[in-house]
Write a protein that holds these residues in place. Structure first.
Motif, PDB file in Angstrom:
ATOM      1  N   ARG A 726       0.875  -1.174  -0.011  1.00 26.19           N
ATOM      2  CA  ARG A 726      -0.043  -0.031  -0.058  1.00 26.19           C
ATOM      3  C   ARG A 726       0.915   1.364   0.126  1.00 26.19           C
ATOM      4  NH1 ARG A 726      -4.202  -2.350  -1.434  1.00 26.19           N
ATOM      5  NH2 ARG A 726      -4.872  -3.927   0.040  1.00 26.19           N
ATOM      6  N   ASP A 727       0.336   2.465  -0.775  1.00 24.69           N
ATOM      7  CA  ASP A 727       1.069   3.526  -0.778  1.00 24.69           C
ATOM      8  C   ASP A 727       0.153   4.600  -0.001  1.00 24.69           C
ATOM      9  OD1 ASP A 727       3.418   2.639  -1.658  1.00 24.69           O
ATOM     10  OD2 ASP A 727       2.719   2.803  -3.734  1.00 24.69           O
ATOM     11  N   GLY A 728       0.705   5.544   0.430  1.00 27.68           N
ATOM     12  CA  GLY A 728      -0.152   6.828   0.863  1.00 27.68           C
ATOM     13  C   GLY A 728       0.351   7.457   1.740  1.00 27.68           C
ATOM     14  N   THR A 729      -0.528   8.561   2.234  1.00 24.49           N
ATOM     15  CA  THR A 729       0.035   9.455   3.146  1.00 24.49           C
ATOM     16  C   THR A 729      -1.173   9.565   4.292  1.00 24.49           C
ATOM     17  OG1 THR A 729       1.012  10.739   1.620  1.00 24.49           O
ATOM     18  CG2 THR A 729       0.737  11.782   3.841  1.00 24.49           C
ATOM     19  N   VAL A 730      -0.519   9.664   5.649  1.00 23.14           N
ATOM     20  CA  VAL A 730      -1.399   9.736   6.759  1.00 23.14           C
ATOM     21  C   VAL A 730      -0.841  10.697   7.590  1.00 23.14           C
ATOM     22  CG1 VAL A 730      -2.018   8.444   8.897  1.00 23.14           C
ATOM     23  CG2 VAL A 730      -1.763   7.087   6.822  1.00 23.14           C
ATOM     24  N   LEU A 731      -1.878  11.573   7.888  1.00 25.91           N
ATOM     25  CA  LEU A 731      -1.758  12.726   8.813  1.00 25.91           C
ATOM     26  C   LEU A 731      -2.201  12.265  10.233  1.00 25.91           C
ATOM     27  CD1 LEU A 731      -1.114  15.723   9.405  1.00 25.91           C
ATOM     28  CD2 LEU A 731      -3.490  16.424   8.760  1.00 25.91           C
ATOM     29  N   TYR A 732      -1.252  12.215  11.283  1.00 28.02           N
ATOM     30  CA  TYR A 732      -1.903  12.013  12.382  1.00 28.02           C
ATOM     31  C   TYR A 732      -1.783  13.256  13.564  1.00 28.02           C
ATOM     32  CZ  TYR A 732      -2.226   9.239  17.001  1.00 28.02           C
ATOM     33  OH  TYR A 732      -2.321   8.774  18.140  1.00 28.02           O
ATOM     34  N   ILE A 733      -2.854  13.570  13.951  1.00 25.82           N
ATOM     35  CA  ILE A 733      -3.011  14.747  14.804  1.00 25.82           C
ATOM     36  C   ILE A 733      -3.010  14.464  16.248  1.00 25.82           C
ATOM     37  CG2 ILE A 733      -4.041  17.187  15.211  1.00 25.82           C
ATOM     38  CD1 ILE A 733      -5.497  16.846  12.491  1.00 25.82           C
ATOM     39  N   LEU A 765      -4.817  21.120  10.730  1.00 27.81           N
ATOM     40  CA  LEU A 765      -5.451  21.496   9.693  1.00 27.81           C
ATOM     41  C   LEU A 765      -4.528  22.156   8.558  1.00 27.81           C
ATOM     42  CD1 LEU A 765      -8.647  23.153  11.602  1.00 27.81           C
ATOM     43  CD2 LEU A 765      -8.751  21.229   9.918  1.00 27.81           C
ATOM     44  N   ALA A 766      -3.752  22.832   8.823  1.00 30.66           N
ATOM     45  CA  ALA A 766      -2.715  23.580   7.860  1.00 30.66           C
ATOM     46  C   ALA A 766      -2.110  22.581   7.157  1.00 30.66           C
ATOM     47  CB  ALA A 766      -1.733  24.339   8.570  1.00 30.66           C
ATOM     48  N   LEU A 767      -1.544  21.320   7.640  1.00 30.79           N
ATOM     49  CA  LEU A 767      -0.746  20.442   7.058  1.00 30.79           C
ATOM     50  C   LEU A 767      -1.758  19.639   6.094  1.00 30.79           C
ATOM     51  CD1 LEU A 767       1.407  19.222  10.006  1.00 30.79           C
ATOM     52  CD2 LEU A 767       2.119  20.182   7.979  1.00 30.79           C
ATOM     53  N   ALA A 768      -3.078  19.472   6.396  1.00 30.32           N
ATOM     54  CA  ALA A 768      -3.943  18.658   5.698  1.00 30.32           C
ATOM     55  C   ALA A 768      -4.199  19.562   4.442  1.00 30.32           C
ATOM     56  CB  ALA A 768      -5.218  18.550   6.558  1.00 30.32           C
ATOM     57  N   HIS A 769      -4.395  20.760   4.616  1.00 33.64           N
ATOM     58  CA  HIS A 769      -4.430  21.614   3.284  1.00 33.64           C
ATOM     59  C   HIS A 769      -3.181  21.409   2.420  1.00 33.64           C
ATOM     60  CE1 HIS A 769      -8.141  23.804   3.416  1.00 33.64           C
ATOM     61  NE2 HIS A 769      -7.970  23.860   4.754  1.00 33.64           N
ATOM     62  N   GLN A 770      -2.149  21.156   3.032  1.00 40.37           N
ATOM     63  CA  GLN A 770      -0.650  21.533   2.311  1.00 40.37           C
ATOM     64  C   GLN A 770      -0.749  20.096   1.638  1.00 40.37           C
ATOM     65  OE1 GLN A 770       2.364  22.612   4.965  1.00 40.37           O
ATOM     66  NE2 GLN A 770       3.912  22.060   3.518  1.00 40.37           N
ATOM     67  N   HIS A 771      -0.753  18.827   2.309  1.00 41.85           N
ATOM     68  CA  HIS A 771      -0.437  17.385   2.047  1.00 41.85           C
ATOM     69  C   HIS A 771      -1.834  16.697   1.295  1.00 41.85           C
ATOM     70  CE1 HIS A 771       3.665  17.728   3.377  1.00 41.85           C
ATOM     71  NE2 HIS A 771       3.122  18.420   4.559  1.00 41.85           N
ATOM     72  N   ARG A 772      -3.030  16.973   1.446  1.00 42.59           N
ATOM     73  CA  ARG A 772      -3.810  16.409   1.163  1.00 42.59           C
ATOM     74  C   ARG A 772      -3.671  14.860   1.383  1.00 42.59           C
ATOM     75  NH1 ARG A 772      -6.793  19.304  -2.414  1.00 42.59           N
ATOM     76  NH2 ARG A 772      -6.638  21.305  -1.651  1.00 42.59           N
ATOM     77  N   PRO A 773      -3.646  14.497   2.796  1.00 40.25           N
ATOM     78  CA  PRO A 773      -3.413  13.122   3.204  1.00 40.25           C
ATOM     79  C   PRO A 773      -4.431  12.263   2.679  1.00 40.25           C
ATOM     80  CG  PRO A 773      -4.163  14.298   4.871  1.00 40.25           C
ATOM     81  CD  PRO A 773      -4.040  15.373   3.955  1.00 40.25           C
ATOM     82  N   ASP A 774      -4.135  10.833   2.847  1.00 38.67           N
ATOM     83  CA  ASP A 774      -5.240  10.015   2.276  1.00 38.67           C
ATOM     84  C   ASP A 774      -6.029   9.340   3.621  1.00 38.67           C
ATOM     85  OD1 ASP A 774      -4.334   9.267  -0.349  1.00 38.67           O
ATOM     86  OD2 ASP A 774      -2.471   8.607   0.522  1.00 38.67           O
ATOM     87  N   THR A 845      -8.792   1.279   4.229  1.00 43.45           N
ATOM     88  CA  THR A 845      -8.758   2.899   3.872  1.00 43.45           C
ATOM     89  C   THR A 845      -7.958   3.279   2.519  1.00 43.45           C
ATOM     90  OG1 THR A 845      -9.253   3.329   6.262  1.00 43.45           O
ATOM     91  CG2 THR A 845      -9.039   5.041   4.969  1.00 43.45           C
ATOM     92  N   LEU A 846      -6.612   2.752   2.815  1.00 44.06           N
ATOM     93  CA  LEU A 846      -5.841   3.143   1.547  1.00 44.06           C
ATOM     94  C   LEU A 846      -6.220   2.329   0.338  1.00 44.06           C
ATOM     95  CD1 LEU A 846      -2.273   3.192   3.425  1.00 44.06           C
ATOM     96  CD2 LEU A 846      -3.803   5.195   2.872  1.00 44.06           C
ATOM     97  N   SER A 847      -6.538   1.235   0.294  1.00 43.73           N
ATOM     98  CA  SER A 847      -6.871   0.381  -0.880  1.00 43.73           C
ATOM     99  C   SER A 847      -8.232   1.103  -1.456  1.00 43.73           C
ATOM    100  CB  SER A 847      -7.276  -1.284  -0.659  1.00 43.73           C
ATOM    101  OG  SER A 847      -8.377  -1.203   0.155  1.00 43.73           O
ATOM    102  N   ALA A 848      -9.181   1.796  -0.586  1.00 44.51           N
ATOM    103  CA  ALA A 848     -10.126   2.238  -1.197  1.00 44.51           C
ATOM    104  C   ALA A 848     -10.042   3.687  -1.768  1.00 44.51           C
ATOM    105  CB  ALA A 848     -11.333   2.632  -0.053  1.00 44.51           C
TER     106      ALA A 848
END
Ligand code: ADP
Length: 854
Positions: A726-733, A765-774, A845-848
């Motif tokens: 799986r590939d993807g980006t995860v943002l953990y707040i 929130l700022a990082l979410a805008h910047q990186h558009r995580p999966d 989630t990532l596969s979807a």
């Protein structure tokens, strides 16, 4: 044809006729008839002789008579007699009735009566003997002789007195030795007396009647009174039989003296009655009867047994010197007390009574008094007082008496026994009554107390209800208060933010020092107000139970480090040296809400700096305490806090005088800290002495680090490997470094996935805008804004709306989960994290999100 007979012939014929007659006579005679010749040879033997001697005729004819029927002892005499007759023609035994002993053929001897007559027949002389068996007669005569002797013996030696008297004249005809001994008269005296002489005169008429009956041949039995020679009267049982005595009509009397027997019977009856009385007392005692009932049951019987007209059971009242009748029985009536009271003096010597001595009171000798008068009137001349002693106590007396001053020993012993037994029974009964009274009183008291208690209980219930109402009221008020506070804080915070913001802008442009100073005042005042609002709000929330806490393992070192980093600029400004000790323990975890722990530590550290002297030293230490607890302490070198002030330390708004020293503060920091620590099951405390600085400390339960837990419990990474890359980006707040580390390590299992951490909501929130995580992983408790807030903003942002958000929180209350899922969260995972579940969710989630359409 008959020829006439000659004279000789006629004579012979006559002889023959006479012989024939004789033969017939002999043959039919009742007696045995035997004839013998002069030689003693038997010549005839009739049938009776056959029967009498057992010899048939044919065997005895021609035998010597002496050898046949005469016992050996008499044979010689017989032969002699016969010889004498032959010589003299005389014999003393001839022609008269004689008695002899004869011999039977079987050898037995028996008495016979016989008469021997010599007879002449021509020239021959023979003897005919008539014999008769007289055995029966002899026996009867012997029996009579024997019986008379027996009677004499019986009469003479009978131990019972006997006599024979003439029923016509009543004269004694004979008396036996026992009669002589018993009645005291000599035999000769008796024989001169009549039977009426041994009777009391009044009994004589009746005697005569009985004797008339005896004269008519009737027997009699009855009991009479006889008088002995010495005048004593005896009860005698007489049996009389009418008999013939020496040709007179007489009666034979046998006397049995019953006097002793009767006396014994009477005393037996008395002792039975005595036992009966004692038994009666026992029975009444066992039946738990009242004293008066016991006395009532016993007294009439006691009076009868004593044979007195009057008996009383008295109870003594030693205190008043009075006696009271419990019960009194007279000839006719039973009087049950109480009521009649009289002086104790009437009972005689009380001291003597106490010693158990009896008192005999002569009524006439009593001092003149109505009581004595009454006694005399009722016929009581003397009375005996028998003490009733129970244990050692003289409780009363049985008194009895009458006209007689004799008190026979038996009477006394009966009275004593009864008094002893009565004393026990009465004492028991009195004791029982006392116990009963006591029990009744107790019951009454219990009853009253029960009433009191139930009244008190009702009051209490009313009060409880009242309090519950008040509490509900208070809770409502509290709610209203915290509602008000949160609304107010929001209302205040908005303009405050504006004030602070614009004041800072103005500060940039302000030229004049006095303007800058004014603006500085505004900024300071605004900040003060803001922290005040925040703290008040927190306290209000805690008190209303509304402060959301999310306890989880927090790494101690992270919290300490973050706090020291924040405090460093303040410390530098005051030239205060910062120091950290016990760092070996920094990798340990405690069970706490990460943010609130931070808040508490920051508060302690900033206080330490605020109140320390310039150039002082601040030490943050960490040590393990017993029972798996960790303690973090903050020590300063400031003025310290005196023990007297410690109680006020945690009171809201109490600044202990710091306000006068010009140190800034709200007086809420410690109050809030204490509430927060306790809400996290921790303890806060202080060690301090004035002038020696202060050490504030907090203690929490130790917890296992989530990473340790992962390595301990989870299977090898191979097991957790993904089915596909799986590939993807995860943002953990998330602000808790421990959790960040855990997620970091877990996500490392998916090398194609990149993790971006954010420790603040706004940063996230700022990082979410910047990186558009999966995928966004979101903690709910963040230092700046809440997770709710973050979720809402993400949902409202058209670009980020479709980004799946998974909540990671220690707060697992169902209401909370529901609320966030409804607000748009994709999933809700609770801490401690289930790594397998987390990975599955991540993979899914990532596969979807990789799907071409998405
Ligand atoms: P404040 O806002 O006044 O600091 P706190 O609740 O934090 O309120 O503290 C209450 C009071 O306790 C302070 O006003 C101060 O008088 C005293 N205090 C707190 N920490 C210290 C300390 N480290 N040394 C001396 N006094 C302290």
């Amino acid at each position: 044809m008959r020829k006439p007979l000659g004279q000789g012939q006629q004579a012979q014929a006559a002889l023959r006729q006479s012989e024939e007659r004789f033969r017939l006579l002999v043959a039919h005679a009742l007696d045995a008839v035997i004839t013998i010749d002069l030689q003693g040879l038997i010549t005839s033997w009739n049938p009776q002789a056959e029967r009498l001697f057992g010899w048939p005729q044919e065997e005895v004819l021609g035998r010597l008579l002496s050898e046949t029927i005469i016992p050996l002892a008499h044979r010689e005499a017989h032969e002699r007699g016969l010889a004498r007759f032959r010589a003299t023609g005389e014999g003393p035994v001839l022609n008269r009735r004689i008695e002899l002993t004869a011999l039977h053929r079987n050898g037995t001897e028996f008495p016979v009566e016989l008469a021997i007559t010599p007879m002449q027949s021509g020239k021959t002389t023979f003897f005919s003997a008539f014999l008769r068996d007289i055995s029966d007669r002899t026996r009867a005569e012997q029996a009579l002789r024997d019986s008379e002797a027996g009677f004499r013996l019986l009469f003479a030696h009978n131990p019972l007195p006997m006599w024979v008297y003439d029923v016509a004249t009543l004269d004694f005809l004979e008396v036996n030795a026992a009669a002589v001994a018993h009645y005291g008269y000599a035999r000769e005296e008796f024989l001169r007396m009549r039977i009426s002489d041994i009777r009391p005169p009044e009994d004589v008429p009746k005697l005569k009647e009985v004797v008339t009956g005896l004269a008519m041949g009737m027997d009699h039995a009855g009991i009479w009174r006889h008088r002995l020679k010495d005048g004593r009267i005896r009860d005698v049982d007489i049996m009389s039989h009418s008999i013939e005595f020496a040709g007179r009509r007489a009666a034979l009397a046998v006397a049995m003296d019953l006097t002793e027997l009767r006396q014994t019977q009477a005393s037996l009856a008395r002792s039975t009655e005595r036992l009966q009385i004692l038994h009666e007392i026992d029975r009444a005692m066992i039946a738990a009867e009242a004293p008066v009932a016991i006395a009532e049951a016993v007294l009439p019987r006691l009076r009868d047994l004593l044979g007195v007209p009057r008996a009383i059971v008295n109870l003594f009242d030693l205190a008043t010197g009075e006696v009271e009748w419990l019960a009194a029985v007279g000839r006719r009536r039973l009087r049950l007390g109480p009521g009649v009271r009289f002086p104790l003096a009437l009972m005689g010597d009380v001291e003597a009574l106490r010693r158990g001595e009896l008192q005999v009171i002569d009524v006439a000798s009593l001092p003149h008094s109505p009581d004595a008068e009454a006694l005399l009137e009722s016929g009581v001349l003397t009375y005996m007082v028998v003490p009733m002693i129970a244990g050692d106590e003289l409780i009363g007396a049985v008194s009895f008496g009458g006209a007689s001053s004799e008190f026979p020993p038996e009477q006394v012993s009966i009275a004593r026994e009864a008094a002893t037994q009565l004393a026990i029974a009465l004492e028991q009964a009195r004791l029982r009554e006392r116990v009963k009274r006591h029990t009744d009183e107790l019951e009454q008291r219990v009853h009253e107390r029960t009433l009191e208690l139930s009244a008190a209980n009702e009051k209490l219930q009313r009060e409880v209800a009242e309090r519950q109402r008040a509490e509900a009221e208070a809770a409502r008020a509290n709610h209203a208060k915290s509602d008000f506070l949160s609304r107010m804080s929001h209302e205040l915070r908005t303009p405050l933010n504006a004030i602070l913001g614009f004041a800072q802008l103005l500060e940039l442009d302000a030229q004049r020092p006095e303007d800058r100073e004014s603006i500085d005042q505004i900024v300071k005042g605004g900040r003060h107000l803001l922290s005040l609002i925040n703290e008040i709000l927190d306290i209000a929330r805690i008190e209303a139970g509304r402060l959301p806490l999310s306890p989880e393992p927090v790494r101690v070192g992270d919290s300490i480090q973050q706090v020291l980093d924040l405090a460093r600029p303040l410390a530098v400004a005051r030239s205060i040296e910062l120091e950290s000790i016990g760092e070996a323990l920094h990798s340990q975890h405690v069970w706490a809400d990460h943010q609130r722990l931070q808040q508490v530590l920051l508060n302690l550290v900033s206080n330490a700096i605020k109140y320390d002297r310039d150039g002082g030293r601040l030490t943050v230490a960490c040590h393990a305490v017993a029972e798996g607890r960790l303690r973090i302490s903050v020590t300063d070198t400031g003025p310290g806090i005196s023990p007297a002030l410690r109680e006020r330390l945690f009171q809201p708004f109490d600044r202990l005088g710091a306000e006068q020293r010009g140190v800034e503060g709200t007086g809420l920091g410690l109050a809030l800290s204490k509430r927060l620590v306790e809400a996290m099951s921790g303890v806060i405390g202080l060690d301090s002495a004035p002038g020696k600085g202060s050490t504030f400390w907090v203690e929490f339960l130790q917890a296992e680090s989530p990473v340790d837990r992962l390595t301990r419990t989870e299977p090898s990474p191979a097991v957790l490997a993904s089915p596909a890359e799986r590939d993807g980006t995860v943002l953990y707040i998330e602000d808790n470094l421990s959790n960040l580390r855990l997620v970091e390590r877990t996500i490392a299992l998916r090398p194609g996935v990149k993790l971006i951490p954010a420790m603040l909501g706004r940063l996230g929130l700022a990082l979410a805008h910047q990186h558009r995580p999966d995928l966004v992983l979101l903690d709910l408790h963040l230092p700046d804004i809440s997770g709710d807030h973050v979720l809402r903003e993400l949902q409202e942002d058209p670009e980020l709306r479709r980004t799946p958000v998974v909540i990671l929180s220690a707060d697992a209350t169902p209401g909370q989960v529901q609320r966030l899922l409804a607000a748009g969260a994709r999933a809700y995972l609770t801490k401690p994290l289930d790594v397998r579940q987390f990975l599955a969710l991540l993979d899914e989630t990532l596969s979807a999100s990789e799907a071409p359409d998405e």
